[in-house]
Design a protein around this motif. Structure first.
Motif, PDB file in Angstrom:
ATOM      1  N   PRO A 164     -23.593   6.653  -6.764  1.00 31.78           N
ATOM      2  CA  PRO A 164     -24.490   7.807  -6.726  1.00 31.78           C
ATOM      3  C   PRO A 164     -23.924   8.985  -7.517  1.00 31.78           C
ATOM      4  CG  PRO A 164     -23.300   7.603  -4.656  1.00 31.78           C
ATOM      5  CD  PRO A 164     -22.912   6.431  -5.490  1.00 31.78           C
ATOM      6  N   ARG A 165     -24.818   9.771  -8.080  1.00 29.43           N
ATOM      7  CA  ARG A 165     -24.490  11.020  -8.758  1.00 29.43           C
ATOM      8  C   ARG A 165     -25.457  12.082  -8.239  1.00 29.43           C
ATOM      9  NH1 ARG A 165     -20.206   9.466  -9.465  1.00 29.43           N
ATOM     10  NH2 ARG A 165     -19.097   9.102 -11.388  1.00 29.43           N
ATOM     11  N   GLY A 166     -25.201  13.340  -8.539  1.00 27.44           N
ATOM     12  CA  GLY A 166     -26.060  14.433  -8.082  1.00 27.44           C
ATOM     13  C   GLY A 166     -27.443  14.370  -8.681  1.00 27.44           C
ATOM     14  N   ASP A 167     -28.333  15.199  -8.144  1.00 25.37           N
ATOM     15  CA  ASP A 167     -29.708  15.324  -8.632  1.00 25.37           C
ATOM     16  C   ASP A 167     -30.444  13.989  -8.670  1.00 25.37           C
ATOM     17  OD1 ASP A 167     -29.374  18.075  -8.966  1.00 25.37           O
ATOM     18  OD2 ASP A 167     -28.551  17.784 -10.984  1.00 25.37           O
ATOM     19  N   ASN A 168     -30.255  13.157  -7.641  1.00 26.78           N
ATOM     20  CA  ASN A 168     -30.954  11.878  -7.520  1.00 26.78           C
ATOM     21  C   ASN A 168     -30.659  10.946  -8.695  1.00 26.78           C
ATOM     22  OD1 ASN A 168     -32.566  10.231  -5.905  1.00 26.78           O
ATOM     23  ND2 ASN A 168     -34.398  10.719  -7.075  1.00 26.78           N
ATOM     24  N   GLN A 169     -29.430  10.978  -9.179  1.00 22.44           N
ATOM     25  CA  GLN A 169     -29.008  10.169 -10.313  1.00 22.44           C
ATOM     26  C   GLN A 169     -28.136   9.004  -9.831  1.00 22.44           C
ATOM     27  OE1 GLN A 169     -29.302  11.147 -13.969  1.00 22.44           O
ATOM     28  NE2 GLN A 169     -31.030  12.167 -13.020  1.00 22.44           N
ATOM     29  N   LEU A 170     -28.138   7.936 -10.597  1.00 23.74           N
ATOM     30  CA  LEU A 170     -27.255   6.795 -10.358  1.00 23.74           C
ATOM     31  C   LEU A 170     -26.493   6.518 -11.642  1.00 23.74           C
ATOM     32  CD1 LEU A 170     -29.675   4.377  -8.461  1.00 23.74           C
ATOM     33  CD2 LEU A 170     -27.835   5.757  -7.481  1.00 23.74           C
ATOM     34  N   ARG A 171     -25.195   6.279 -11.521  1.00 27.91           N
ATOM     35  CA  ARG A 171     -24.378   5.885 -12.675  1.00 27.91           C
ATOM     36  C   ARG A 171     -24.112   4.399 -12.532  1.00 27.91           C
ATOM     37  NH1 ARG A 171     -19.287   8.850 -15.285  1.00 27.91           N
ATOM     38  NH2 ARG A 171     -20.742   9.149 -16.974  1.00 27.91           N
ATOM     39  N   THR A 172     -24.368   3.643 -13.601  1.00 27.35           N
ATOM     40  CA  THR A 172     -24.223   2.191 -13.560  1.00 27.35           C
ATOM     41  C   THR A 172     -23.262   1.725 -14.646  1.00 27.35           C
ATOM     42  OG1 THR A 172     -26.498   2.025 -12.780  1.00 27.35           O
ATOM     43  CG2 THR A 172     -25.486   0.006 -13.580  1.00 27.35           C
TER      44      THR A 172
ATOM     45  N   PHE B 235     -13.139  -6.365 -18.354  1.00 29.43           N
ATOM     46  CA  PHE B 235     -14.425  -5.819 -17.933  1.00 29.43           C
ATOM     47  C   PHE B 235     -14.957  -4.923 -19.053  1.00 29.43           C
ATOM     48  CE2 PHE B 235     -16.752  -2.850 -14.745  1.00 29.43           C
ATOM     49  CZ  PHE B 235     -17.953  -3.468 -14.991  1.00 29.43           C
ATOM     50  N   ALA B 236     -15.701  -5.533 -19.963  1.00 29.23           N
ATOM     51  CA  ALA B 236     -16.288  -4.824 -21.099  1.00 29.23           C
ATOM     52  C   ALA B 236     -17.643  -4.281 -20.650  1.00 29.23           C
ATOM     53  CB  ALA B 236     -16.445  -5.770 -22.279  1.00 29.23           C
ATOM     54  N   TYR B 237     -17.684  -2.981 -20.398  1.00 22.92           N
ATOM     55  CA  TYR B 237     -18.892  -2.421 -19.799  1.00 22.92           C
ATOM     56  C   TYR B 237     -19.422  -1.223 -20.573  1.00 22.92           C
ATOM     57  CZ  TYR B 237     -15.478   0.858 -17.778  1.00 22.92           C
ATOM     58  OH  TYR B 237     -14.467   1.765 -17.592  1.00 22.92           O
ATOM     59  N   THR B 238     -20.697  -0.943 -20.297  1.00 23.07           N
ATOM     60  CA  THR B 238     -21.316   0.286 -20.769  1.00 23.07           C
ATOM     61  C   THR B 238     -21.628   1.128 -19.530  1.00 23.07           C
ATOM     62  OG1 THR B 238     -23.527  -0.696 -20.684  1.00 23.07           O
ATOM     63  CG2 THR B 238     -22.351  -0.796 -22.794  1.00 23.07           C
ATOM     64  N   ILE B 239     -21.732   2.419 -19.728  1.00 23.95           N
ATOM     65  CA  ILE B 239     -22.035   3.336 -18.633  1.00 23.95           C
ATOM     66  C   ILE B 239     -23.392   3.966 -18.901  1.00 23.95           C
ATOM     67  CG2 ILE B 239     -21.327   5.409 -17.375  1.00 23.95           C
ATOM     68  CD1 ILE B 239     -18.442   4.826 -18.316  1.00 23.95           C
ATOM     69  N   ASP B 240     -24.258   3.936 -17.902  1.00 31.64           N
ATOM     70  CA  ASP B 240     -25.588   4.510 -18.029  1.00 31.64           C
ATOM     71  C   ASP B 240     -25.870   5.369 -16.798  1.00 31.64           C
ATOM     72  OD1 ASP B 240     -28.212   4.864 -19.161  1.00 31.64           O
ATOM     73  OD2 ASP B 240     -28.954   3.464 -17.656  1.00 31.64           O
ATOM     74  N   THR B 241     -26.432   6.532 -16.987  1.00 27.59           N
ATOM     75  CA  THR B 241     -26.826   7.398 -15.877  1.00 27.59           C
ATOM     76  C   THR B 241     -28.330   7.586 -15.948  1.00 27.59           C
ATOM     77  OG1 THR B 241     -24.696   8.529 -15.923  1.00 27.59           O
ATOM     78  CG2 THR B 241     -26.472   9.617 -14.738  1.00 27.59           C
ATOM     79  N   ALA B 242     -29.004   7.309 -14.824  1.00 32.00           N
ATOM     80  CA  ALA B 242     -30.462   7.399 -14.803  1.00 32.00           C
ATOM     81  C   ALA B 242     -30.924   7.958 -13.467  1.00 32.00           C
ATOM     82  CB  ALA B 242     -31.071   6.016 -15.018  1.00 32.00           C
ATOM     83  N   THR B 243     -32.154   8.410 -13.425  1.00 24.98           N
ATOM     84  CA  THR B 243     -32.738   8.905 -12.200  1.00 24.98           C
ATOM     85  C   THR B 243     -33.069   7.735 -11.276  1.00 24.98           C
ATOM     86  OG1 THR B 243     -33.671  10.773 -13.381  1.00 24.98           O
ATOM     87  CG2 THR B 243     -34.630  10.271 -11.223  1.00 24.98           C
ATOM     88  N   ALA B 244     -32.715   7.874 -10.004  1.00 29.42           N
ATOM     89  CA  ALA B 244     -32.995   6.827  -9.019  1.00 29.42           C
ATOM     90  C   ALA B 244     -34.492   6.746  -8.789  1.00 29.42           C
ATOM     91  CB  ALA B 244     -32.277   7.117  -7.709  1.00 29.42           C
ATOM     92  N   SER B 245     -34.961   5.520  -8.612  1.00 26.63           N
ATOM     93  CA  SER B 245     -36.416   5.362  -8.390  1.00 26.63           C
ATOM     94  C   SER B 245     -36.726   5.290  -6.927  1.00 26.63           C
ATOM     95  CB  SER B 245     -36.918   4.124  -9.085  1.00 26.63           C
ATOM     96  OG  SER B 245     -36.159   3.003  -8.768  1.00 26.63           O
TER      97      SER B 245
END
Length: 170
Positions: free
Chosen positions: A123-131, A160-170
């Motif tokens: 979880p992140r602030g403002d109803n955001q999720l970091r994946t 662990f080759a990953y990308t980071i994405d932050t989006a609004t939670a649905s």
């Protein structure tokens, strides 16, 4: 007591507990999946650790400024380490992961090695999720069954080759 100050202080608390972190895996490419949800949740977890670290090599010479060690970057490593409690509930997908690590080819690995797709959501602030989404090589699965304590398991991996994405939670 100032109710407004208390409310403001409570709104400023942006911390979260580790149990709010969701860890999911897939043994085949989720982008190529024909079913709607190839992601499986790893349940009965307690510890979740992942991240990147840059490796360096010493480039110090006799003329390095101010006797200061100099380093050159070589590679980035990304490791995972998860642990949890053993359970008789097979819906937690822990048994399937153990079987995949022990015999990947017999359990659907396209390469014959215990590579997985991994997705970690926090979880992140403002109803955001970091994946964090990517692939990882599972390097060990260990069980621990002490005489007088709860049984547990540990899963570790690297690459662990990953990308980071932050989006609004649905």
């Amino acid at each position: 007591m100032d109710v407004g100050a208390t409310k403001m202080a409570m709104e400023q608390i942006q911390k979260y507990l580790g149990r709010e972190v969701l860890v999911e895996y897939a043994t085949s490419d989720p982008e190529a999946a024909t079913d709607p949800g190839p992601w499986l949740t790893i349940g009965a977890m307690r510890g979740k650790e992942w991240g990147a670290e840059w490796q360096t090599t010493d480039a110090t010479t006799d003329d390095s400024p101010n006797l200061t060690q100099e380093n050159l970057v070589t590679y980035k490593t990304s490791d995972i380490s998860f642990d949890g409690l053993a359970t008789k509930d097979t819906t937690k997908n822990v048994d399937a992961l153990e079987e995949y690590v022990n015999a990947p080819a017999e359990n659907g690995s396209p390469t014959g090695y215990p590579n997985i797709w991994l997705r970690i959501t926090v979880p992140r602030g403002d109803n955001q999720l970091r994946t964090y989404t990517g692939t990882a090589l599972l390097t060990s699965f260990r069980n621990n069954a002490p005489h007088d304590d709860v049984a547990s398991w540990t899963l570790e991996g690297n690459s662990f080759a990953y990308t980071i994405d932050t989006a609004t939670a649905s």
